[in-house]
Write a protein that holds these residues in place. Structure first.
Motif, PDB file in Angstrom:
ATOM      1  N   VAL A 153     -45.019 -21.388 -49.450  1.00 41.97           N
ATOM      2  CA  VAL A 153     -43.737 -22.068 -49.559  1.00 41.97           C
ATOM      3  C   VAL A 153     -43.561 -23.001 -48.365  1.00 41.97           C
ATOM      4  O   VAL A 153     -43.413 -22.562 -47.222  1.00 41.97           O
ATOM      5  CB  VAL A 153     -42.581 -21.058 -49.618  1.00 41.97           C
ATOM      6  N   ALA A 154     -43.604 -24.295 -48.645  1.00 42.86           N
ATOM      7  CA  ALA A 154     -43.358 -25.289 -47.600  1.00 42.86           C
ATOM      8  C   ALA A 154     -41.881 -25.309 -47.238  1.00 42.86           C
ATOM      9  O   ALA A 154     -41.033 -24.788 -47.973  1.00 42.86           O
ATOM     10  CB  ALA A 154     -43.805 -26.674 -48.071  1.00 42.86           C
ATOM     11  N   GLU A 155     -41.565 -25.911 -46.113  1.00 43.64           N
ATOM     12  CA  GLU A 155     -40.162 -25.991 -45.701  1.00 43.64           C
ATOM     13  C   GLU A 155     -39.313 -26.729 -46.728  1.00 43.64           C
ATOM     14  O   GLU A 155     -38.118 -26.467 -46.864  1.00 43.64           O
ATOM     15  CB  GLU A 155     -40.065 -26.680 -44.340  1.00 43.64           C
ATOM     16  N   GLN A 156     -39.940 -27.655 -47.465  1.00 38.56           N
ATOM     17  CA  GLN A 156     -39.170 -28.470 -48.414  1.00 38.56           C
ATOM     18  C   GLN A 156     -39.171 -27.908 -49.831  1.00 38.56           C
ATOM     19  O   GLN A 156     -38.418 -28.387 -50.683  1.00 38.56           O
ATOM     20  CB  GLN A 156     -39.751 -29.894 -48.473  1.00 38.56           C
ATOM     21  N   THR A 157     -40.032 -26.923 -50.115  1.00 40.01           N
ATOM     22  CA  THR A 157     -40.181 -26.425 -51.489  1.00 40.01           C
ATOM     23  C   THR A 157     -38.852 -25.915 -52.034  1.00 40.01           C
ATOM     24  O   THR A 157     -38.176 -25.100 -51.405  1.00 40.01           O
ATOM     25  CB  THR A 157     -41.209 -25.281 -51.537  1.00 40.01           C
ATOM     26  N   ASP A 158     -38.475 -26.398 -53.229  1.00 39.19           N
ATOM     27  CA  ASP A 158     -37.215 -25.927 -53.798  1.00 39.19           C
ATOM     28  C   ASP A 158     -37.436 -24.679 -54.648  1.00 39.19           C
ATOM     29  O   ASP A 158     -38.567 -24.325 -54.990  1.00 39.19           O
ATOM     30  CB  ASP A 158     -36.496 -27.037 -54.567  1.00 39.19           C
ATOM     31  N   ALA A 159     -36.341 -24.017 -54.974  1.00 37.03           N
ATOM     32  CA  ALA A 159     -36.414 -22.725 -55.675  1.00 37.03           C
ATOM     33  C   ALA A 159     -37.044 -22.866 -57.059  1.00 37.03           C
ATOM     34  O   ALA A 159     -37.791 -21.988 -57.507  1.00 37.03           O
ATOM     35  CB  ALA A 159     -35.018 -22.123 -55.791  1.00 37.03           C
ATOM     36  N   GLU A 160     -36.767 -23.964 -57.731  1.00 35.35           N
ATOM     37  CA  GLU A 160     -37.322 -24.172 -59.070  1.00 35.35           C
ATOM     38  C   GLU A 160     -38.844 -24.308 -59.010  1.00 35.35           C
ATOM     39  O   GLU A 160     -39.553 -23.757 -59.855  1.00 35.35           O
ATOM     40  CB  GLU A 160     -36.701 -25.424 -59.690  1.00 35.35           C
ATOM     41  N   THR A 161     -39.331 -25.011 -58.009  1.00 30.39           N
ATOM     42  CA  THR A 161     -40.778 -25.167 -57.855  1.00 30.39           C
ATOM     43  C   THR A 161     -41.437 -23.834 -57.560  1.00 30.39           C
ATOM     44  O   THR A 161     -42.490 -23.500 -58.118  1.00 30.39           O
ATOM     45  CB  THR A 161     -41.090 -26.167 -56.720  1.00 30.39           C
ATOM     46  N   LEU A 162     -40.838 -23.039 -56.686  1.00 30.94           N
ATOM     47  CA  LEU A 162     -41.374 -21.718 -56.360  1.00 30.94           C
ATOM     48  C   LEU A 162     -41.439 -20.833 -57.593  1.00 30.94           C
ATOM     49  O   LEU A 162     -42.445 -20.153 -57.836  1.00 30.94           O
ATOM     50  CB  LEU A 162     -40.520 -21.061 -55.280  1.00 30.94           C
ATOM     51  N   SER A 163     -40.387 -20.837 -58.391  1.00 33.09           N
ATOM     52  CA  SER A 163     -40.353 -20.021 -59.604  1.00 33.09           C
ATOM     53  C   SER A 163     -41.430 -20.471 -60.588  1.00 33.09           C
ATOM     54  O   SER A 163     -42.155 -19.642 -61.164  1.00 33.09           O
ATOM     55  CB  SER A 163     -38.975 -20.120 -60.256  1.00 33.09           C
ATOM     56  N   PHE A 164     -41.569 -21.779 -60.752  1.00 35.25           N
ATOM     57  CA  PHE A 164     -42.578 -22.336 -61.664  1.00 35.25           C
ATOM     58  C   PHE A 164     -43.980 -21.917 -61.222  1.00 35.25           C
ATOM     59  O   PHE A 164     -44.806 -21.483 -62.031  1.00 35.25           O
ATOM     60  CB  PHE A 164     -42.463 -23.864 -61.682  1.00 35.25           C
ATOM     61  N   ALA A 165     -44.263 -22.062 -59.933  1.00 35.24           N
ATOM     62  CA  ALA A 165     -45.595 -21.761 -59.403  1.00 35.24           C
ATOM     63  C   ALA A 165     -45.926 -20.279 -59.553  1.00 35.24           C
ATOM     64  O   ALA A 165     -47.046 -19.912 -59.927  1.00 35.24           O
ATOM     65  CB  ALA A 165     -45.689 -22.183 -57.941  1.00 35.24           C
ATOM     66  N   THR A 166     -44.956 -19.424 -59.270  1.00 35.88           N
ATOM     67  CA  THR A 166     -45.188 -17.987 -59.384  1.00 35.88           C
ATOM     68  C   THR A 166     -45.455 -17.592 -60.829  1.00 35.88           C
ATOM     69  O   THR A 166     -46.366 -16.798 -61.119  1.00 35.88           O
ATOM     70  CB  THR A 166     -43.973 -17.213 -58.838  1.00 35.88           C
ATOM     71  N   GLU A 167     -44.695 -18.158 -61.754  1.00 32.28           N
ATOM     72  CA  GLU A 167     -44.906 -17.865 -63.171  1.00 32.28           C
ATOM     73  C   GLU A 167     -46.268 -18.361 -63.644  1.00 32.28           C
ATOM     74  O   GLU A 167     -46.951 -17.699 -64.437  1.00 32.28           O
ATOM     75  CB  GLU A 167     -43.797 -18.502 -64.014  1.00 32.28           C
ATOM     76  N   PHE A 168     -46.687 -19.520 -63.129  1.00 30.81           N
ATOM     77  CA  PHE A 168     -48.005 -20.041 -63.494  1.00 30.81           C
ATOM     78  C   PHE A 168     -49.102 -19.085 -63.036  1.00 30.81           C
ATOM     79  O   PHE A 168     -50.013 -18.756 -63.804  1.00 30.81           O
ATOM     80  CB  PHE A 168     -48.226 -21.422 -62.875  1.00 30.81           C
ATOM     81  N   VAL A 169     -49.027 -18.640 -61.799  1.00 37.53           N
ATOM     82  CA  VAL A 169     -50.045 -17.731 -61.256  1.00 37.53           C
ATOM     83  C   VAL A 169     -50.105 -16.444 -62.067  1.00 37.53           C
ATOM     84  O   VAL A 169     -51.186 -15.966 -62.439  1.00 37.53           O
ATOM     85  CB  VAL A 169     -49.770 -17.431 -59.773  1.00 37.53           C
ATOM     86  N   GLU A 170     -48.954 -15.873 -62.351  1.00 37.85           N
ATOM     87  CA  GLU A 170     -48.927 -14.638 -63.125  1.00 37.85           C
ATOM     88  C   GLU A 170     -49.438 -14.866 -64.544  1.00 37.85           C
ATOM     89  O   GLU A 170     -50.070 -13.990 -65.142  1.00 37.85           O
ATOM     90  CB  GLU A 170     -47.508 -14.073 -63.141  1.00 37.85           C
ATOM     91  N   GLY A 171     -49.212 -16.066 -65.075  1.00 35.88           N
ATOM     92  CA  GLY A 171     -49.638 -16.383 -66.429  1.00 35.88           C
ATOM     93  C   GLY A 171     -51.139 -16.566 -66.574  1.00 35.88           C
ATOM     94  O   GLY A 171     -51.667 -16.498 -67.692  1.00 35.88           O
ATOM     95  N   ILE A 172     -51.832 -16.811 -65.464  1.00 38.93           N
ATOM     96  CA  ILE A 172     -53.299 -16.917 -65.517  1.00 38.93           C
ATOM     97  C   ILE A 172     -53.934 -15.601 -65.061  1.00 38.93           C
ATOM     98  O   ILE A 172     -55.097 -15.564 -64.671  1.00 38.93           O
ATOM     99  CB  ILE A 172     -53.825 -18.108 -64.709  1.00 38.93           C
ATOM    100  N   ASP A 173     -53.137 -14.550 -65.090  1.00 44.58           N
ATOM    101  CA  ASP A 173     -53.602 -13.186 -64.815  1.00 44.58           C
ATOM    102  C   ASP A 173     -54.060 -12.999 -63.371  1.00 44.58           C
ATOM    103  O   ASP A 173     -55.040 -12.312 -63.105  1.00 44.58           O
ATOM    104  CB  ASP A 173     -54.727 -12.806 -65.778  1.00 44.58           C
TER     105      ASP A 173
END
Length: 294
Positions: A153-173
């Protein structure tokens, strides 16, 4: 989802493979046709290995390959992408230039991620007009086997981006761990700390590379010892990370002379056939003579 992966090397083709195996349409881009084809060939070999070991069905292999397209065109690669993951070499200027150019070619909703293993994601994403869309996704080698991804998480990363990225990672197992944008994150900082001390031990004649590796494999249940791991990752990569961490965190990360000499001599590990070990066909066949002579 359309995932664009920039870089067809070891990390890039691995990210492309796991994304396609999870059902995403993937475009993998590199700067030369031969690099793109090499990445596609590596994906096919990985999948065939999975089929041979009954880990992947032939049908899944075929479907995965059909989802991956290779190109040398950046604009084609990122067109309509929901997620762009840059996996270009570990150079700050190159990464900043890459994400900046990507932003000029994609829509406002596209998430832009960096696969850096140690560089500041905050600094990389500050090249964006909208840095809130930027985040780090640190995959591990080999990507199709390793289960961890650091979501940085960069200093500028917004909450929506963090949620999207986490869901992507979990979605690729994969398992996502969230870390702040501190030098070396969690994994690289801990990993190189162990690795550099192991190299110092070889340099000082405390023990041989084989015995140091055995001590961690058998004594601490590590799947691979720190000296072997350095050879696999690449000693030039290890040196670059150490120099960066030394600059950011201090002298405890000073690279040992034995590592500098190896890199100057072009003995970078598995990829060149010699590092601390001698490699043939991807397997260790001996210990480097300049280590044995110490």
């Amino acid at each position: 989802m359309h995932v664009s992966v920039l870089g067809a090397g070891t990390m890039g083709h691995g990210i492309a493979q796991v994304s396609a195996m999870a059902g995403h349409e993937v475009t993998m881009r590199d700067i030369e046709d031969e690099y793109v084809q090499s990445g596609l060939d590596a994906i096919e070999r990985n999948l065939q290995g999975g089929v041979d070991r009954d880990k992947v069905t032939p049908e899944a292999m075929t479907a995965t390959l059909e989802r991956i397209t290779g190109t040398t065109s950046l604009s084609d690669a990122v067109a309509d992408a929901d997620l762009v993951v840059e996996a270009v070499p570990e150079d700050m200027d190159l990464k900043r230039d890459t994400v900046s150019e990507v932003e000029s070619l994609v829509g406002s909703d596209t998430v832009i991620a960096s696969n850096t293993s140690s560089l500041s994601v905050t600094a990389i994403m500050s090249a964006l007009d909208d840095p809130g869309r930027g985040i780090g996704l640190h995959f591990f080698n080999p990507v199709h086997i390793m289960g961890l991804v650091e979501v940085v998480v960069a200093e500028q990363t917004d909450a929506e981006t963090l949620s999207f990225a986490t869901e992507f990672v979990e979605g690729i197992d994969k398992t996502a761990i969230e870390v702040g944008d501190s030098p070396g994150f969690a994994s690289s900082r801990l990993g190189v700390a162990l690795g550099v001390e192991a190299m110092r031990m070889v340099q000082e004649g405390v023990a041989s590379p084989r015995d140091i590796d055995a001590s961690m494999e058998l004594g601490y249940n590590h799947p691979m010892g720190p000296i072997e791991l350095g050879d696999v990752v690449g000693l030039d990569v290890r040196l670059g990370i150490l120099e960066y961490l030394r600059e950011e965190l201090g002298e405890r990360f000073r690279p040992p002379q034995i590592l500098k000499r190896k890199v100057r001599a072009g003995k970078l590990g598995k990829k060149t056939g010699e590092g601390f070990y001698v490699w043939e066909d991807g397997e260790i066949v001996g210990v480097s003579e300049d280590v044995m002579s110490r």
